[in-house]
Design a protein around this motif. Structure first.
Motif, mmCIF file in Angstrom:
data_model
loop_
_atom_site.group_PDB
_atom_site.id
_atom_site.type_symbol
_atom_site.label_atom_id
_atom_site.label_comp_id
_atom_site.label_asym_id
_atom_site.label_seq_id
_atom_site.Cartn_x
_atom_site.Cartn_y
_atom_site.Cartn_z
ATOM 1 N N ILE A 11 -16.605 4.650 32.844
ATOM 2 C CA ILE A 11 -15.415 3.851 33.581
ATOM 3 C C ILE A 11 -14.600 3.626 32.340
ATOM 4 C CG2 ILE A 11 -14.987 1.790 34.865
ATOM 5 C CD1 ILE A 11 -17.555 2.204 36.339
ATOM 6 N N THR A 12 -15.199 2.907 31.430
ATOM 7 C CA THR A 12 -14.144 2.528 30.092
ATOM 8 C C THR A 12 -13.489 3.600 29.563
ATOM 9 O OG1 THR A 12 -15.772 0.549 29.629
ATOM 10 C CG2 THR A 12 -14.251 1.612 27.771
ATOM 11 N N VAL A 13 -14.232 4.976 29.385
ATOM 12 C CA VAL A 13 -13.135 6.026 28.838
ATOM 13 C C VAL A 13 -12.236 6.390 30.003
ATOM 14 C CG1 VAL A 13 -13.495 8.207 28.280
ATOM 15 C CG2 VAL A 13 -14.702 6.667 27.185
ATOM 16 N N ALA A 14 -12.694 6.526 31.291
ATOM 17 C CA ALA A 14 -11.829 6.807 32.188
ATOM 18 C C ALA A 14 -10.598 6.149 32.418
ATOM 19 C CB ALA A 14 -12.351 6.833 33.679
ATOM 20 N N MET A 15 -10.700 4.612 32.035
ATOM 21 C CA MET A 15 -9.593 3.954 32.264
ATOM 22 C C MET A 15 -8.593 4.282 31.166
ATOM 23 S SD MET A 15 -11.699 0.133 32.777
ATOM 24 C CE MET A 15 -10.205 -0.967 32.574
ATOM 25 N N SER A 16 -8.938 4.570 30.083
ATOM 26 C CA SER A 16 -8.298 4.924 29.116
ATOM 27 C C SER A 16 -7.330 6.412 29.439
ATOM 28 C CB SER A 16 -8.786 4.850 27.644
ATOM 29 O OG SER A 16 -7.911 5.382 26.579
ATOM 30 N N GLU A 17 -8.259 7.310 29.912
ATOM 31 C CA GLU A 17 -7.579 8.550 30.068
ATOM 32 C C GLU A 17 -6.718 8.492 31.262
ATOM 33 O OE1 GLU A 17 -8.178 11.408 28.425
ATOM 34 O OE2 GLU A 17 -9.033 10.327 26.656
ATOM 35 N N PHE A 18 -7.109 7.708 32.391
ATOM 36 C CA PHE A 18 -6.191 7.569 33.462
ATOM 37 C C PHE A 18 -5.144 7.050 33.162
ATOM 38 C CE2 PHE A 18 -10.247 8.656 36.148
ATOM 39 C CZ PHE A 18 -9.883 10.060 36.420
ATOM 40 N N ALA A 19 -5.058 5.973 32.163
ATOM 41 C CA ALA A 19 -3.866 5.284 31.908
ATOM 42 C C ALA A 19 -2.951 6.070 31.144
ATOM 43 C CB ALA A 19 -4.451 3.885 30.912
ATOM 44 N N GLN A 20 -3.395 6.795 30.244
ATOM 45 C CA GLN A 20 -2.540 7.841 29.723
ATOM 46 C C GLN A 20 -1.987 8.977 30.412
ATOM 47 O OE1 GLN A 20 -1.250 7.109 26.630
ATOM 48 N NE2 GLN A 20 -2.387 5.058 26.726
ATOM 49 N N GLN A 50 -11.918 11.628 42.034
ATOM 50 C CA GLN A 50 -11.596 10.352 42.640
ATOM 51 C C GLN A 50 -12.364 9.265 42.586
ATOM 52 O OE1 GLN A 50 -10.314 11.245 46.719
ATOM 53 N NE2 GLN A 50 -10.623 9.167 47.310
ATOM 54 N N ALA A 51 -13.619 9.345 42.730
ATOM 55 C CA ALA A 51 -14.754 8.391 42.628
ATOM 56 C C ALA A 51 -14.566 7.435 41.029
ATOM 57 C CB ALA A 51 -16.035 8.507 42.821
ATOM 58 N N MET A 52 -14.088 8.316 40.051
ATOM 59 C CA MET A 52 -13.944 8.043 38.651
ATOM 60 C C MET A 52 -12.781 7.110 38.593
ATOM 61 S SD MET A 52 -15.291 10.827 36.004
ATOM 62 C CE MET A 52 -15.638 12.351 37.061
ATOM 63 N N PHE A 53 -11.905 7.739 39.150
ATOM 64 C CA PHE A 53 -10.481 6.991 39.325
ATOM 65 C C PHE A 53 -10.458 5.636 39.817
ATOM 66 C CE2 PHE A 53 -6.289 6.279 40.757
ATOM 67 C CZ PHE A 53 -5.433 6.302 39.837
ATOM 68 N N VAL A 54 -11.195 5.812 41.039
ATOM 69 C CA VAL A 54 -11.169 4.505 41.653
ATOM 70 C C VAL A 54 -12.204 3.438 41.362
ATOM 71 C CG1 VAL A 54 -12.098 3.268 43.957
ATOM 72 C CG2 VAL A 54 -10.625 5.413 44.137
ATOM 73 N N ALA A 55 -13.187 3.963 40.346
ATOM 74 C CA ALA A 55 -13.975 2.889 39.708
ATOM 75 C C ALA A 55 -13.232 2.185 38.509
ATOM 76 C CB ALA A 55 -15.379 3.655 39.133
ATOM 77 N N ALA A 56 -12.592 3.165 37.864
ATOM 78 C CA ALA A 56 -11.459 2.704 36.640
ATOM 79 C C ALA A 56 -10.591 1.704 37.246
ATOM 80 C CB ALA A 56 -10.984 3.905 36.022
ATOM 81 N N PRO A 96 -1.794 -2.844 26.387
ATOM 82 C CA PRO A 96 -0.803 -2.139 27.131
ATOM 83 C C PRO A 96 -1.275 -1.058 28.134
ATOM 84 C CG PRO A 96 -0.452 -1.698 25.016
ATOM 85 C CD PRO A 96 -1.551 -2.701 25.045
ATOM 86 N N GLU A 97 -2.482 -0.810 27.598
ATOM 87 C CA GLU A 97 -3.290 0.378 28.765
ATOM 88 C C GLU A 97 -3.595 -0.239 30.171
ATOM 89 O OE1 GLU A 97 -6.381 2.673 26.922
ATOM 90 O OE2 GLU A 97 -5.219 4.156 26.214
ATOM 91 N N LYS A 98 -3.767 -1.607 30.078
ATOM 92 C CA LYS A 98 -3.950 -2.304 31.401
ATOM 93 C C LYS A 98 -2.903 -1.933 32.278
ATOM 94 C CE LYS A 98 -8.228 -4.535 30.394
ATOM 95 N NZ LYS A 98 -8.760 -3.623 30.280
ATOM 96 N N LEU A 99 -1.744 -2.217 31.783
ATOM 97 C CA LEU A 99 -0.546 -1.945 32.587
ATOM 98 C C LEU A 99 -0.325 -0.593 32.994
ATOM 99 C CD1 LEU A 99 2.361 -2.832 33.684
ATOM 100 C CD2 LEU A 99 3.307 -2.133 31.409
ATOM 101 N N LEU A 100 -0.681 0.257 31.945
ATOM 102 C CA LEU A 100 -0.397 1.824 32.394
ATOM 103 C C LEU A 100 -1.300 2.148 33.366
ATOM 104 C CD1 LEU A 100 0.080 3.331 28.626
ATOM 105 C CD2 LEU A 100 1.728 2.997 30.280
ATOM 106 N N LEU A 101 -2.602 1.839 33.439
ATOM 107 C CA LEU A 101 -3.448 2.224 34.401
ATOM 108 C C LEU A 101 -3.088 1.537 35.658
ATOM 109 C CD1 LEU A 101 -6.085 3.478 35.287
ATOM 110 C CD2 LEU A 101 -7.426 1.631 34.737
#
Length: 181
Positions: A11-20, A50-56, A96-101
């Motif tokens: 989830i932590t990594v997905a947050m960063s990857e999906f943010a970018q 989709q489940a990874m994205f939602v969890a992130a 800033p990744e919080k905003l991007l996500l």
């Protein structure tokens, strides 16, 4: 590492990857590689992308709720709006990744809705509503004042997403215009 610890790591990594990269621009292969697991193992932890994205996104909203909650601890009601606004601005400057996500979440849900997939965003709407309800209770404001608080927050999100610096003059009005009478 236990499966639950590995899931948290994903989830932590997905947050960063999906943010970018956004939902469509992020591959599960990139997430698996950064976490150090195989794609098949990744799909034992999550049924699909989709489940990874939602969890992130859900974790991001939970973290924003925690920022708001910490900001008002021990603060008199009449000073809470200012405290929450300042804490949110600090979060955007420091991470800033919080905003991007957040922005990727809004875009992905909007695209899914436009395509007729109303289930994609359902858990995220629930999580966002929980954040709004908690903020309203913490602020001690009515629906209109809470809505105004979030409206200014979205203005800030939009400006920062467009590349305006965190110190941009449009931020100054956030405190004044959003302050309850």
């Amino acid at each position: 590492m236990s499966a639950e610890e590995r899931r948290a790591s994903v989830i932590t990594v997905a947050m960063s990857e999906f943010a970018q990269g956004g939902y469509n621009g992020t591959s599960t292969e990139a997430i698996a590689r950064r976490v150090g697991v195989s794609q098949p193992y990744l799909f034992r932890l999550f049924p699909n992308k989709q489940a990874m994205f939602v969890a992130a996104c859900e974790r991001s909203l939970v973290e924003a709720r925690a920022v708001f909650a910490r900001a008002v601890e021990g603060v008199p009601v009449e000073e809470r709006l200012e405290a929450m606004a300042s804490a949110y601005q600090r979060l955007l400057r420091e991470d800033p990744e919080k905003l991007l996500l957040q922005m990727q979440m809004y875009a992905a849900v909007a695209a899914a809705e436009a395509g007729g997939d109303h289930e994609f965003g359902a858990p995220l709407r629930v999580a966002w509503q929980e954040m709004w309800d908690e903020a309203r209770a913490a602020l001690g404001t009515d629906v209109d004042e809470t809505t105004e608080f979030f409206a200014y927050g979205m203005l800030i999100n939009t400006l920062v997403s467009m590349g305006f610096p965190a110190s941009h003059r449009s931020w100054e009005g956030f405190h004044v215009a959003a302050r309850p009478e």
